[in-house]
Design a protein around this motif. Structure first.
Motif, PDB file in Angstrom:
ATOM      1  N   CYS A 120       1.128  -0.917   0.055  1.00 45.66           N
ATOM      2  CA  CYS A 120      -0.428   0.241  -0.363  1.00 45.66           C
ATOM      3  C   CYS A 120       0.522   1.596  -0.524  1.00 45.66           C
ATOM      4  O   CYS A 120       1.929   1.204   1.287  1.00 45.66           O
ATOM      5  CB  CYS A 120      -0.817   0.036   0.906  1.00 45.66           C
ATOM      6  N   SER A 121       0.842   2.011  -1.001  1.00 44.17           N
ATOM      7  CA  SER A 121       1.665   3.286  -1.312  1.00 44.17           C
ATOM      8  C   SER A 121       0.743   4.576  -0.167  1.00 44.17           C
ATOM      9  O   SER A 121      -0.450   4.880  -0.441  1.00 44.17           O
ATOM     10  CB  SER A 121       1.585   3.648  -2.599  1.00 44.17           C
ATOM     11  N   LEU A 122       1.604   5.381   0.043  1.00 44.17           N
ATOM     12  CA  LEU A 122       0.719   5.783   1.600  1.00 44.17           C
ATOM     13  C   LEU A 122       2.319   6.924   1.166  1.00 44.17           C
ATOM     14  O   LEU A 122       3.171   7.421   0.742  1.00 44.17           O
ATOM     15  CB  LEU A 122       1.162   5.729   2.791  1.00 44.17           C
ATOM     16  N   CYS A 123       1.958   8.383   1.290  1.00 45.52           N
ATOM     17  CA  CYS A 123       2.480   9.737   1.163  1.00 45.52           C
ATOM     18  C   CYS A 123       2.376  10.516   2.426  1.00 45.52           C
ATOM     19  O   CYS A 123       0.982  10.492   2.741  1.00 45.52           O
ATOM     20  CB  CYS A 123       1.844  10.503  -0.140  1.00 45.52           C
ATOM     21  N   LEU A 124       3.022  10.909   3.115  1.00 45.52           N
ATOM     22  CA  LEU A 124       2.901  11.112   4.713  1.00 45.52           C
ATOM     23  C   LEU A 124       3.413  12.260   5.052  1.00 45.52           C
ATOM     24  O   LEU A 124       4.275  12.708   3.906  1.00 45.52           O
ATOM     25  CB  LEU A 124       3.286   9.965   6.189  1.00 45.52           C
ATOM     26  N   GLU A 125       2.681  13.427   5.615  1.00 44.55           N
ATOM     27  CA  GLU A 125       3.086  14.314   5.885  1.00 44.55           C
ATOM     28  C   GLU A 125       3.543  15.255   7.240  1.00 44.55           C
ATOM     29  O   GLU A 125       3.127  14.253   8.255  1.00 44.55           O
ATOM     30  CB  GLU A 125       2.089  15.404   5.601  1.00 44.55           C
ATOM     31  N   LEU A 126       5.195  16.024   6.867  1.00 43.29           N
ATOM     32  CA  LEU A 126       5.687  15.513   8.722  1.00 43.29           C
ATOM     33  C   LEU A 126       5.426  16.891   8.978  1.00 43.29           C
ATOM     34  O   LEU A 126       6.003  17.680   8.119  1.00 43.29           O
ATOM     35  CB  LEU A 126       6.910  14.863   9.096  1.00 43.29           C
ATOM     36  N   SER A 127       4.223  17.464  10.217  1.00 44.59           N
ATOM     37  CA  SER A 127       4.818  19.132  10.390  1.00 44.59           C
ATOM     38  C   SER A 127       4.643  19.433  12.257  1.00 44.59           C
ATOM     39  O   SER A 127       5.494  18.038  12.392  1.00 44.59           O
ATOM     40  CB  SER A 127       3.549  19.474  10.065  1.00 44.59           C
ATOM     41  N   ILE A 128       4.720  20.212  12.379  1.00 41.84           N
ATOM     42  CA  ILE A 128       4.878  20.156  13.665  1.00 41.84           C
ATOM     43  C   ILE A 128       3.686  19.518  14.573  1.00 41.84           C
ATOM     44  O   ILE A 128       3.630  18.890  16.018  1.00 41.84           O
ATOM     45  CB  ILE A 128       4.723  21.907  14.418  1.00 41.84           C
ATOM     46  N   GLN A 129       2.856  19.584  14.275  1.00 46.83           N
ATOM     47  CA  GLN A 129       1.760  18.420  14.894  1.00 46.83           C
ATOM     48  C   GLN A 129       1.671  17.153  14.536  1.00 46.83           C
ATOM     49  O   GLN A 129       0.957  16.608  15.372  1.00 46.83           O
ATOM     50  CB  GLN A 129       0.159  18.726  14.132  1.00 46.83           C
ATOM     51  N   GLY A 130       2.967  16.990  13.420  1.00 46.31           N
ATOM     52  CA  GLY A 130       3.045  14.814  13.420  1.00 46.31           C
ATOM     53  C   GLY A 130       3.160  14.634  12.579  1.00 46.31           C
ATOM     54  O   GLY A 130       2.876  15.269  11.810  1.00 46.31           O
ATOM     55  N   PHE A 131       2.880  13.521  12.578  1.00 47.60           N
ATOM     56  CA  PHE A 131       3.093  12.727  10.922  1.00 47.60           C
ATOM     57  C   PHE A 131       0.657  12.263  10.738  1.00 47.60           C
ATOM     58  O   PHE A 131       0.327  11.958  11.943  1.00 47.60           O
ATOM     59  CB  PHE A 131       2.992  11.104  11.338  1.00 47.60           C
ATOM     60  N   ARG A 132       0.777  12.882   9.278  1.00 46.19           N
ATOM     61  CA  ARG A 132      -0.178  12.541   8.507  1.00 46.19           C
ATOM     62  C   ARG A 132      -0.784  11.515   7.330  1.00 46.19           C
ATOM     63  O   ARG A 132       0.509  12.439   6.972  1.00 46.19           O
ATOM     64  CB  ARG A 132      -1.246  12.984   8.813  1.00 46.19           C
TER      65      ARG A 132
ATOM     66  N   SER B 211      -5.628  11.981   7.686  1.00 50.07           N
ATOM     67  CA  SER B 211      -5.736  11.552   8.102  1.00 50.07           C
ATOM     68  C   SER B 211      -5.417  12.303   9.551  1.00 50.07           C
ATOM     69  O   SER B 211      -5.095  13.562   8.923  1.00 50.07           O
ATOM     70  CB  SER B 211      -5.323  10.147   8.095  1.00 50.07           C
ATOM     71  N   ARG B 212      -5.899  11.852  10.692  1.00 50.26           N
ATOM     72  CA  ARG B 212      -5.727  12.387  12.025  1.00 50.26           C
ATOM     73  C   ARG B 212      -4.121  12.399  12.012  1.00 50.26           C
ATOM     74  O   ARG B 212      -3.609  11.637  11.203  1.00 50.26           O
ATOM     75  CB  ARG B 212      -6.593  12.414  13.109  1.00 50.26           C
ATOM     76  N   HIS B 213      -3.728  12.911  13.244  1.00 45.65           N
ATOM     77  CA  HIS B 213      -2.059  13.390  13.139  1.00 45.65           C
ATOM     78  C   HIS B 213      -1.409  12.279  14.452  1.00 45.65           C
ATOM     79  O   HIS B 213      -2.694  12.131  15.261  1.00 45.65           O
ATOM     80  CB  HIS B 213      -1.951  14.618  13.664  1.00 45.65           C
ATOM     81  N   TYR B 214      -0.606  11.812  14.178  1.00 44.59           N
ATOM     82  CA  TYR B 214       0.041  10.720  15.423  1.00 44.59           C
ATOM     83  C   TYR B 214       1.917  11.617  15.497  1.00 44.59           C
ATOM     84  O   TYR B 214       1.776  12.602  14.681  1.00 44.59           O
ATOM     85  CB  TYR B 214       0.258   9.300  14.111  1.00 44.59           C
ATOM     86  N   GLU B 215       1.550  11.437  16.394  1.00 45.69           N
ATOM     87  CA  GLU B 215       2.473  11.337  17.483  1.00 45.69           C
ATOM     88  C   GLU B 215       3.778  11.200  17.255  1.00 45.69           C
ATOM     89  O   GLU B 215       5.190  12.015  16.918  1.00 45.69           O
ATOM     90  CB  GLU B 215       2.446  11.507  18.723  1.00 45.69           C
TER      91      GLU B 215
END
Length: 212
Positions: free
Chosen positions: A138-150, A165-169
């Motif tokens: 499953c291919s995913l594009c993830l974003e990392l920001s100061i809120q976390g990963f999503r 998706s929601r943010h994960y720590e």
């Protein structure tokens, strides 16, 4: 002599002059009295003027100190200019964000098929993008920001708002929630590491006993 006396007696100016001189200075000692009176009338310099001068100097000094304090107070009330510390702090946060993304890619490599930082999507000072392919392909594009990963897309280098998706720590929590293969790989890897540590500890204890 008799003639002289007669002349003097017959000279009223002489008599009057002598009389006037006696009237003007009846007492020779009295001539010094005006000096004494003048001296008494003007005794030694009064210390009050000096005291007044001292008071003036003290007042001027106090006034000068007051002005200095007022200037210091006014200067302290002026807001300090902003230093570039805030900018440095922002740069540090950006640097840490990119370092975190690099570390995340390295640490999840054992539990996914592929993981790398996106070069097609432009990373900013607030976001970094990571492409991940799970064990389930499953291919995913993830974003990392100061809120976390999503998750921001289900294809590499794709940002799709409908896929947010929601943010994960942590990235571990995100993959643990989305990939069964990650959980299994993580569990197996953890088990293997624990067993390896146990073997090392036993070997050290055995070596210590033999040395004793």
């Amino acid at each position: 002599m008799a003639e002289k006396r007669a002349v003097q007696d017959n000279n009223p100016a002489s008599k009057d002059g002598h009389t006037q001189q006696q009237q003007l200075n009846p007492n020779p000692a009295a001539a010094t009295e005006p000096l004494q009176i003048s001296a008494e009338a003007h005794p030694a310099a009064d210390p009050k003027p000096a005291a007044k001068k001292t008071q003036r100097k003290t007042a001027q000094s106090d006034s000068s100190e007051t002005v200095k304090e007022a200037i210091k107070q006014s200067l302290s009330d002026i807001p300090a200019k902003e230093t570039p510390q805030g900018a440095c702090s922002d740069q540090e946060e950006v640097k840490l964000l990119h370092l975190e993304a690099t570390e995340a890619v390295r640490e999840i490599g054992f539990a996914v098929r592929h993981a790398y930082k996106s070069t097609a999507l432009t990373s900013t000072d607030q976001t970094v993008y990571i492409n991940v392919q799970t064990k389930e392909e499953c291919s995913l594009c993830l974003e990392l920001s100061i809120q976390g990963f999503r998750v921001v897309g289900h294809k590499f280098d794709e940002v799709d708002r409908s896929c947010y998706s929601r943010h994960y720590e942590t990235i571990y929590a995100l993959l643990d929630d989305l990939s069964l293969g990650y959980r299994q790989s993580f569990g197996e890897t953890l088990q293997n590491r624990l067993e390896a540590l146990a073997l090392e500890q036993r070997a050290e204890e055995t070596q210590a006993v033999e040395q004793d």
